[in-house]
Enzyme design. Sequence first.
Site, PDB file in Angstrom:
ATOM      1  N   CYS A 197       7.619 -39.308  29.509  1.00  5.93           N
ATOM      2  CA  CYS A 197       7.586 -40.652  28.924  1.00  5.93           C
ATOM      3  C   CYS A 197       8.769 -41.490  29.418  1.00  5.93           C
ATOM      4  CB  CYS A 197       7.498 -40.533  27.402  1.00  5.93           C
ATOM      5  SG  CYS A 197       6.728 -41.977  26.662  1.00  5.93           S
ATOM      6  N   GLU A 215       6.195 -31.662  24.146  1.00 12.04           N
ATOM      7  CA  GLU A 215       7.211 -31.020  23.290  1.00 12.04           C
ATOM      8  C   GLU A 215       6.964 -31.285  21.806  1.00 12.04           C
ATOM      9  OE1 GLU A 215       7.565 -33.626  25.089  1.00 12.04           O
ATOM     10  OE2 GLU A 215       8.550 -35.153  23.882  1.00 12.04           O
ATOM     11  N   HIS A 253       3.829 -36.431  25.456  1.00 10.14           N
ATOM     12  CA  HIS A 253       4.869 -35.591  24.850  1.00 10.14           C
ATOM     13  C   HIS A 253       4.390 -34.176  24.526  1.00 10.14           C
ATOM     14  CE1 HIS A 253       7.885 -38.772  24.148  1.00 10.14           C
ATOM     15  NE2 HIS A 253       6.823 -39.565  24.095  1.00 10.14           N
TER      16      HIS A 253
HETATM   17  N1  GLN Z   1       8.490 -46.999  25.471  1.00 11.63           N
HETATM   18  C1  GLN Z   1       9.582 -46.163  25.819  1.00 11.63           C
HETATM   19  C2  GLN Z   1      10.364 -46.719  26.991  1.00 11.63           C
HETATM   20  O1  GLN Z   1       9.900 -47.492  27.725  1.00 11.63           O
HETATM   21  C3  GLN Z   1       9.126 -44.779  26.150  1.00 11.63           C
HETATM   22  C4  GLN Z   1       8.517 -44.159  24.933  1.00 11.63           C
HETATM   23  C5  GLN Z   1       8.717 -42.683  24.850  1.00 11.63           C
HETATM   24  O2  GLN Z   1       9.493 -42.088  25.583  1.00 11.63           O
HETATM   25  N2  GLN Z   1       8.048 -42.100  23.906  1.00 11.63           N
HETATM   26  O3  GLN Z   1      11.465 -46.380  27.166  1.00 11.63           O
END
Ligand code: GLN
Length: 198
Positions: A82, A173, A171
């Site tokens: 992410c 995890e 995610h």
């Molecule tokens: N929206 C977040 C970002 O751009 C990422 C979201 C996440 O890691 N769950 O940093």
Amino acid sequence: MIVGIVGFQGDVQEHINSLKAAGKSRGIQVRQIRRPDDMNGISGIVIPGGESTTIYKLLNTYRIYDLIKMECKSGMPVMGTCAGLILISKDTGDPRVNGMGILNATVTRNAYGRQKESFMGEITVNSIGKMVVPFIRAPKIVNADEDSIIGKYGDEPVMLRKGNVLGLTFHPELTDDLRIHGMFLEMVEGEGYISTGE
Ligand code: GLN
């Protein structure tokens, strides 16, 4: 072997738990990375989800951004989830977050909408199969090398692998499913890289 996890912000403890559980029989140790010295002797690194603008700032403040970039370009396995995927990508589409360019990908931050648009999605991953995983203010991968796409949500690429680099928009995890952490630890063992932290 020691696997590092960038430990400033985000779902750090969840990754530690998954890495320890997936690495139990492999003698894997996990270390939080917050200072350049912490990089010494690690064989792989995870950059967690969280807020990429914040993690980006802290990586620079504590002078580890370039270190991670250099070591991963030299072959150290890295898994970015992410916000972590955003940080390792080449183009983040956001001037506030300079991607490391470890992964040849263009991403769009927060592409599914705000926090309340977060969802559980069933994905299909090469050599693993189906998994149900959370997408939390997830980025979208809008451009990537076709041969690096190893996971999809419907038609959308959500997981990339190129050599020593693994990037996911979701995610694992936050689930009990350890297969993706297992895949990453296999990469770490296969590579046998040891960072000098210099
Ligand atoms: N929206 C977040 C970002 O751009 C990422 C979201 C996440 O890691 N769950 O940093």
